[in-house]
Design a protein around this motif. Structure first.
Motif, PDB file in Angstrom:
ATOM      1  N   ARG A 123       0.839  -1.202   0.000  1.00  0.00           N
ATOM      2  CA  ARG A 123       0.000   0.000   0.000  1.00  0.00           C
ATOM      3  C   ARG A 123       0.873   1.251   0.000  1.00  0.00           C
ATOM      4  O   ARG A 123       2.053   1.212   0.373  1.00  0.00           O
ATOM      5  CB  ARG A 123      -0.944   0.007   1.201  1.00  0.00           C
ATOM      6  CG  ARG A 123      -0.269  -0.085   2.560  1.00  0.00           C
ATOM      7  CD  ARG A 123      -1.292   0.098   3.668  1.00  0.00           C
ATOM      8  NE  ARG A 123      -0.737  -0.122   4.997  1.00  0.00           N
ATOM      9  CZ  ARG A 123      -0.900  -1.234   5.701  1.00  0.00           C
ATOM     10  NH1 ARG A 123      -1.608  -2.242   5.195  1.00  0.00           N
ATOM     11  NH2 ARG A 123      -0.374  -1.350   6.904  1.00  0.00           N
ATOM     12  N   HIS A 124       0.273   2.374  -0.410  1.00  0.00           N
ATOM     13  CA  HIS A 124       0.990   3.641  -0.472  1.00  0.00           C
ATOM     14  C   HIS A 124       1.411   4.068   0.923  1.00  0.00           C
ATOM     15  O   HIS A 124       0.720   3.785   1.903  1.00  0.00           O
ATOM     16  CB  HIS A 124       0.110   4.714  -1.121  1.00  0.00           C
ATOM     17  CG  HIS A 124       0.860   5.913  -1.586  1.00  0.00           C
ATOM     18  ND1 HIS A 124       1.022   7.031  -0.806  1.00  0.00           N
ATOM     19  CD2 HIS A 124       1.524   6.158  -2.751  1.00  0.00           C
ATOM     20  CE1 HIS A 124       1.729   7.933  -1.467  1.00  0.00           C
ATOM     21  NE2 HIS A 124       2.050   7.428  -2.652  1.00  0.00           N
ATOM     22  N   HIS A 125       2.543   4.749   1.003  1.00  0.00           N
ATOM     23  CA  HIS A 125       3.088   5.096   2.321  1.00  0.00           C
ATOM     24  C   HIS A 125       2.179   6.032   3.108  1.00  0.00           C
ATOM     25  O   HIS A 125       2.311   6.154   4.334  1.00  0.00           O
ATOM     26  CB  HIS A 125       4.479   5.723   2.164  1.00  0.00           C
ATOM     27  CG  HIS A 125       4.454   7.095   1.527  1.00  0.00           C
ATOM     28  ND1 HIS A 125       4.379   8.255   2.245  1.00  0.00           N
ATOM     29  CD2 HIS A 125       4.497   7.463   0.212  1.00  0.00           C
ATOM     30  CE1 HIS A 125       4.378   9.291   1.429  1.00  0.00           C
ATOM     31  NE2 HIS A 125       4.456   8.839   0.186  1.00  0.00           N
ATOM     32  N   THR A 126       1.241   6.693   2.443  1.00  0.00           N
ATOM     33  CA  THR A 126       0.310   7.574   3.155  1.00  0.00           C
ATOM     34  C   THR A 126      -0.916   6.837   3.683  1.00  0.00           C
ATOM     35  O   THR A 126      -1.713   7.427   4.404  1.00  0.00           O
ATOM     36  CB  THR A 126      -0.148   8.696   2.217  1.00  0.00           C
ATOM     37  OG1 THR A 126      -0.798   8.127   1.059  1.00  0.00           O
ATOM     38  CG2 THR A 126       1.033   9.545   1.761  1.00  0.00           C
ATOM     39  N   GLN A 127      -1.087   5.564   3.311  1.00  0.00           N
ATOM     40  CA  GLN A 127      -2.241   4.790   3.746  1.00  0.00           C
ATOM     41  C   GLN A 127      -1.906   4.006   5.005  1.00  0.00           C
ATOM     42  O   GLN A 127      -0.825   3.415   5.125  1.00  0.00           O
ATOM     43  CB  GLN A 127      -2.689   3.819   2.647  1.00  0.00           C
ATOM     44  CG  GLN A 127      -3.214   4.501   1.392  1.00  0.00           C
ATOM     45  CD  GLN A 127      -3.587   3.496   0.319  1.00  0.00           C
ATOM     46  OE1 GLN A 127      -2.985   2.432   0.209  1.00  0.00           O
ATOM     47  NE2 GLN A 127      -4.597   3.836  -0.465  1.00  0.00           N
ATOM     48  N   ALA A 128      -2.867   3.990   5.917  1.00  0.00           N
ATOM     49  CA  ALA A 128      -2.680   3.252   7.170  1.00  0.00           C
ATOM     50  C   ALA A 128      -3.136   1.807   7.042  1.00  0.00           C
ATOM     51  O   ALA A 128      -2.673   0.937   7.779  1.00  0.00           O
ATOM     52  CB  ALA A 128      -3.431   3.941   8.313  1.00  0.00           C
ATOM     53  N   ASP A 129      -4.057   1.552   6.122  1.00  0.00           N
ATOM     54  CA  ASP A 129      -4.521   0.182   5.913  1.00  0.00           C
ATOM     55  C   ASP A 129      -4.937   0.021   4.453  1.00  0.00           C
ATOM     56  O   ASP A 129      -4.814   0.939   3.653  1.00  0.00           O
ATOM     57  CB  ASP A 129      -5.695  -0.146   6.846  1.00  0.00           C
ATOM     58  CG  ASP A 129      -6.827   0.865   6.701  1.00  0.00           C
ATOM     59  OD1 ASP A 129      -6.754   1.720   5.786  1.00  0.00           O
ATOM     60  OD2 ASP A 129      -7.790   0.822   7.497  1.00  0.00           O
ATOM     61  N   GLY A 130      -5.431  -1.174   4.119  1.00  0.00           N
ATOM     62  CA  GLY A 130      -5.840  -1.437   2.745  1.00  0.00           C
ATOM     63  C   GLY A 130      -4.648  -1.764   1.864  1.00  0.00           C
ATOM     64  O   GLY A 130      -3.625  -2.279   2.320  1.00  0.00           O
ATOM     65  N   GLY A 131      -4.780  -1.479   0.576  1.00  0.00           N
ATOM     66  CA  GLY A 131      -3.729  -1.774  -0.375  1.00  0.00           C
ATOM     67  C   GLY A 131      -4.034  -3.005  -1.206  1.00  0.00           C
ATOM     68  O   GLY A 131      -5.150  -3.528  -1.207  1.00  0.00           O
ATOM     69  N   CYS A 132      -3.024  -3.501  -1.908  1.00  0.00           N
ATOM     70  CA  CYS A 132      -3.178  -4.650  -2.796  1.00  0.00           C
ATOM     71  C   CYS A 132      -2.431  -5.856  -2.238  1.00  0.00           C
ATOM     72  O   CYS A 132      -1.399  -5.714  -1.578  1.00  0.00           O
ATOM     73  CB  CYS A 132      -2.647  -4.314  -4.198  1.00  0.00           C
ATOM     74  SG  CYS A 132      -3.580  -3.034  -5.048  1.00  0.00           S
ATOM     75  N   LYS A 133      -2.953  -7.016  -2.533  1.00  0.00           N
ATOM     76  CA  LYS A 133      -2.335  -8.261  -2.086  1.00  0.00           C
ATOM     77  C   LYS A 133      -1.512  -8.844  -3.236  1.00  0.00           C
ATOM     78  O   LYS A 133      -2.023  -9.078  -4.327  1.00  0.00           O
ATOM     79  CB  LYS A 133      -3.401  -9.249  -1.646  1.00  0.00           C
ATOM     80  CG  LYS A 133      -2.827 -10.573  -1.127  1.00  0.00           C
ATOM     81  CD  LYS A 133      -3.938 -11.535  -0.754  1.00  0.00           C
ATOM     82  CE  LYS A 133      -4.709 -11.036   0.453  1.00  0.00           C
ATOM     83  NZ  LYS A 133      -5.706 -12.046   0.902  1.00  0.00           N
ATOM     84  N   VAL A 134      -0.221  -9.092  -2.972  1.00  0.00           N
ATOM     85  CA  VAL A 134       0.705  -9.635  -3.966  1.00  0.00           C
ATOM     86  C   VAL A 134       1.155 -11.026  -3.520  1.00  0.00           C
ATOM     87  O   VAL A 134       1.597 -11.202  -2.371  1.00  0.00           O
ATOM     88  CB  VAL A 134       1.922  -8.717  -4.165  1.00  0.00           C
ATOM     89  CG1 VAL A 134       2.905  -9.342  -5.147  1.00  0.00           C
ATOM     90  CG2 VAL A 134       1.479  -7.347  -4.655  1.00  0.00           C
ATOM     91  N   ILE A 135       1.043 -11.997  -4.414  1.00  0.00           N
ATOM     92  CA  ILE A 135       1.509 -13.362  -4.165  1.00  0.00           C
ATOM     93  C   ILE A 135       2.803 -13.578  -4.940  1.00  0.00           C
ATOM     94  O   ILE A 135       2.840 -13.399  -6.166  1.00  0.00           O
ATOM     95  CB  ILE A 135       0.457 -14.400  -4.591  1.00  0.00           C
ATOM     96  CG1 ILE A 135      -0.884 -14.116  -3.910  1.00  0.00           C
ATOM     97  CG2 ILE A 135       0.935 -15.809  -4.280  1.00  0.00           C
ATOM     98  CD1 ILE A 135      -0.847 -14.221  -2.402  1.00  0.00           C
ATOM     99  N   TRP A 136       3.888 -13.991  -4.244  1.00  0.00           N
ATOM    100  CA  TRP A 136       5.187 -14.188  -4.884  1.00  0.00           C
ATOM    101  C   TRP A 136       5.753 -15.529  -4.437  1.00  0.00           C
ATOM    102  O   TRP A 136       6.056 -15.741  -3.260  1.00  0.00           O
ATOM    103  CB  TRP A 136       6.134 -13.053  -4.525  1.00  0.00           C
ATOM    104  CG  TRP A 136       7.597 -13.244  -4.849  1.00  0.00           C
ATOM    105  CD1 TRP A 136       8.647 -13.080  -4.008  1.00  0.00           C
ATOM    106  CD2 TRP A 136       8.168 -13.600  -6.109  1.00  0.00           C
ATOM    107  NE1 TRP A 136       9.841 -13.309  -4.650  1.00  0.00           N
ATOM    108  CE2 TRP A 136       9.571 -13.638  -5.948  1.00  0.00           C
ATOM    109  CE3 TRP A 136       7.629 -13.899  -7.354  1.00  0.00           C
ATOM    110  CZ2 TRP A 136      10.444 -13.965  -6.979  1.00  0.00           C
ATOM    111  CZ3 TRP A 136       8.502 -14.231  -8.386  1.00  0.00           C
ATOM    112  CH2 TRP A 136       9.883 -14.258  -8.202  1.00  0.00           C
ATOM    113  N   VAL A 137       5.897 -16.466  -5.398  1.00  0.00           N
ATOM    114  CA  VAL A 137       6.452 -17.795  -5.135  1.00  0.00           C
ATOM    115  C   VAL A 137       7.760 -17.896  -5.915  1.00  0.00           C
ATOM    116  O   VAL A 137       7.754 -18.210  -7.119  1.00  0.00           O
ATOM    117  CB  VAL A 137       5.467 -18.909  -5.550  1.00  0.00           C
ATOM    118  CG1 VAL A 137       6.030 -20.273  -5.161  1.00  0.00           C
ATOM    119  CG2 VAL A 137       4.105 -18.686  -4.925  1.00  0.00           C
ATOM    120  N   PRO A 138       8.896 -17.640  -5.280  1.00  0.00           N
ATOM    121  CA  PRO A 138      10.177 -17.591  -6.016  1.00  0.00           C
ATOM    122  C   PRO A 138      10.526 -18.893  -6.716  1.00  0.00           C
ATOM    123  O   PRO A 138      11.076 -18.876  -7.820  1.00  0.00           O
ATOM    124  CB  PRO A 138      11.192 -17.254  -4.910  1.00  0.00           C
ATOM    125  CG  PRO A 138      10.386 -16.634  -3.819  1.00  0.00           C
ATOM    126  CD  PRO A 138       9.048 -17.299  -3.858  1.00  0.00           C
TER     127      PRO A 138
END
Length: 737
Positions: A536-551
């Motif tokens: 999430r953006h540094h100005t946001q306290a919560d929320g944002g997007c969920k990213v899944i990363w499986v190396p």
């Protein structure tokens, strides 16, 4: 009475404000109509024509007609017309022209008496959508107004609708006389004798205009032209259909280069059917897409006699055959229910969506008067709704918007909600649209279509002229893409991911990814578990997007679905990759449609039709070489030495070949096409990274890029109307393999 209402016609250009307030004395000669037909200062229209039609309706009920008066700005110059005044047909005074050679001028009567009634509109652009706003209005007349029977005889109201013209054409083919046509249409419309909006003279003039166009012969010549092009180029494809009266009903065609482009970039397609060739009463449909350089390209064209499900079914089925059974992943069209039904049958696996710009352009007509002063606020709310990422949030915010503006029973709002999965991005992000849903691409598409409309002078030459447009785009595109390939690309972040992307993606696609990469550091990446991150953006306290990363599997995905929607990784994914020490983009996230799959210039020169095209490519490489070499002394010396070797080899060639080249163009005699020059004379490294600069590979002197279809200059726009519906005649198909 306010200043805007009392201003004289000669001083209309001094201000852009107005009102409709009038005193009792001023209103003696004004005839009021229903409140919803009276122009209001601040009222909005989608176009000049929409405002003109509205004011025409008001004037007709009042008992006068209008005319276009003065403007500010000129069409095709700068921003174009930015203001338009409509006045009463009796406004102003007749101007006496000086007599020439002592001849007495004929005394012509004029109805103009200096009437001050007017309506002024001014162009405004909000949210990248232009609209026209009423800024001045006065309904004060200094003459007697006409009654309903008299006003219909004014020249401005003696007009025929497209449906009336179609009926007259059909009656003429049935052998009816003009008087019989007039009487039959009076009975159909339920009007009194002699009360139609046009006269017998208007009908005779229309029939004469029909006779000036030999449609049947043009159709035969059009088919013959397609056959000729097929004989000359086996890759050219066309198909047509003849109706029960042996008349051309439909015809579709596609060029060899268009089919090749579709194989590479046919994942997302726009099928535009919003234009009609009035002279031949046929609907024009064009299949368009965007290539890896972000340029509009044409996949095929179709002319349809009727606009119905059967016609669109034939067009889509023919296009499917042209493209060897390959259907697009997504297709964008206008808001057409017949086309929607045909796509569901012919292309059931294709995701169908409506072009948002065709919907937005109707908003001023639908909601301006209804919402009033809160219209701009409502448009801002709608724009936020359109760009939402999740369907759940869209549903919640939509209900709030409907409650806030009281639109529960509005038919347009109900229809938009029922079809929300066809236009709202929250329901479309899981499918590839290659950026063609944006307003900027809509402008490029309209400009491209206008080039085709500019060549509709003779139907039999239409296919050939359209081929010239496509071929010219190929030639221009080859030179443009070569210049893009040889230009320097500045690295803005110093990230290894950025360097890797610059060496793989086209300049257009790299520019899009670079925009996301520059914004990525503004986001915080918070681990949720081993493979899940909340970004999430540094100005946001919560929320944002969920990213899944499986190396281990090099699998990464984001809830914003930007990669699925455009084919470009989003800032959230790039942030996670950077934080987890990933220095290259996994191959599966570098789509082929955005990769730089340039062929060598040897193939480009061999595919060029004549020497002038080869020389253009060579000149482009030479100009780039000069620009690169002039930066340092060392580069100048290296370039001079290598060119000296090249010139020495060229001069050793037979003089007859050299003279032939000199005679074919204005190229200096020391330059020659690279199919004559020996290979491997000058070689540069594949990718150079120097002081934050990436130079795309030049290879040897033959290396170039593949051709494409950029835009050419837009010709003058010809008159074209919106579509109208007809019934389909009996089928009789003739196909050309």
């Amino acid at each position: 009475m306010s200043e805007g209402a009392s201003t004289r016609m000669d001083d209309l250009s001094q201000d852009d404000a107005g009102t409709i307030e009038e005193t009792a004395e001023d209103s003696i000669l004004s005839r009021q109509t229903c409140l919803n037909l009276v122009p209001v200062v601040g009222q909005r229209f989608a176009s000049q024509d929409a405002a003109y039609e509205f004011y025409c309706g008001f004037a007709k009920q009042c008992g006068f007609s209008i005319r276009r008066h003065r403007t500010r700005g000129k069409d095709g110059v700068g921003r174009g017309v930015t203001r338009r005044d409509f006045t009463c047909h009796r406004g102003g005074y007749p101007q006496m022209k000086p007599a020439e050679d002592g001849k007495s001028q004929r005394n012509r009567k004029s109805s103009r008496c200096g009437c001050q009634a007017y309506m002024r509109i001014v162009k405004r652009v909000e949210f990248d959508v232009p609209e026209w706003r009423v800024t001045g209005f006065s309904n004060v007349h200094n003459h007697e107004l006409l009654n309903s029977s008299e006003v219909s005889q004014l020249h401005a109201y003696c007009s025929m609708s497209p449906d009336d013209k179609s009926r007259i054409c059909m009656y003429a083919k049935a052998g009816m006389s003009v008087r019989q046509m007039m009487r039959l249409m009076e009975l159909e419309k339920g009007v009194k004798l002699g009360c139609l909006t046009f006269t017998e003279v208007d009908v005779r003039n229309l029939l004469q205009s029909f006779r000036n166009v030999n449609k049947d012969n043009d159709a035969i010549d059009l088919i013959a032209m397609c056959k000729k092009m097929k004989d000359e180029n086996p890759d050219f494809k066309y198909d047509f259909k003849i109706d029960g009266h042996n008349r051309l009903e439909h015809i579709a065609w596609s060029y060899g280069s268009s089919i090749q482009l579709y194989e590479k970039f046919g994942d997302a397609v726009v099928f535009d059917t919003t234009y009609r060739l009035d002279a031949y009463d046929m609907l024009l449909g064009i299949w368009l897409g965007v290539d890896n350089q972000g340029m509009i390209c044409c996949f095929g064209c179709v002319l349809l006699r009727d606009e119905n499900v059967q016609s669109f079914f034939w067009a889509l089925k023919t296009f499917w055959w042209f493209m060897k059974g390959k259907t697009p992943q997504t297709i964008l069209t206008d808001h057409n229910m017949w086309l929607k039904e045909a796509i569901a049958v012919v292309m059931p696996q294709t995701r169908h969506a409506f072009c948002i710009w065709y919907i937005v352009e109707k908003f001023s007509e639908w909601f301006s008067a209804l919402i009033g002063s809160r219209y701009n606020e409502w448009k801002a709310d709608f724009d936020q709704l359109y760009n939402l990422q999740s369907a759940e949030e869209f549903e919640e915010r939509w209900m709030e918007m409907v409650d806030r503006y009281g639109l529960h029973t509005n038919k347009h709002v109900i229809s938009l909600y029922a079809l929300r999965s066809f236009w709202a991005l929250a329901y479309m992000r899981a499918y590839i649209f290659a950026g063609m849903t944006s307003i900027c691409h809509s402008d490029s598409i309209n400009a491209f279509i206008q080039r085709f409309l500019g060549v509709v002078s003779q139907l039999d030459r239409f296919v050939e002229h359209a081929a010239d447009i496509v071929n010219y785009s190929d030639r221009t595109g080859a030179k443009q893409k070569l210049q893009q390939k040889l230009q320097r690309v500045c690295l803005k972040t110093g990230s290894p991911i950025e360097s890797h992307a610059a060496s793989v993606l086209t300049p257009y696609a790299f520019g899009k990814l670079q925009e996301e990469l520059v914004l990525a550091p503004q986001y915080a990446s918070l681990p949720v578990d081993e493979f899940c991150f909340q970004v999430r953006h540094h100005t946001q306290a919560d929320g944002g997007c969920k990213v899944i990363w499986v190396p281990s599997q090099e699998h990464i995905s984001c809830s914003c679905c930007e990669f699925e929607f455009t084919g470009i990784l989003c800032r959230h994914v790039l942030r996670v990759l950077s934080n987890n020490n990933c220095f290259r983009i996994p191959n599966q996230y570098l789509p082929t449609r955005w990769c730089d799959v340039s062929s060598s210039s040897t193939n480009t020169f061999q595919n060029a039709k004549d020497k002038s095209e080869k020389i253009q490519l060579l000149e482009s490489m030479a100009s780039t070489l000069v620009a690169e070499s002039s930066e340092t002394e060392e580069r100048l010396h290296v370039a001079y030495e290598q060119i000296a070797v090249v010139l020495s080899r060229v001069k050793d060639l037979p003089s007859t070949t050299r003279k032939a080249i000199e005679g074919s163009s204005n190229c200096p005699p020391d330059f020659c096409p690279p199919d004559i020059c020996p290979p491997n004379i000058m070689t540069l490294p594949e990718v150079e990274v120097d002081d934050g600069v990436v130079r795309f590979p030049i290879g040897n002197s033959h290396d170039s890029v593949s051709s494409g279809k950029p835009k050419e200059r837009r010709p003058k726009e010809v008159e074209s109307n919106r579509k109208r519906t007809r019934q389909c005649a009996g089928p009789c198909c003739l196909s050309v393999q």
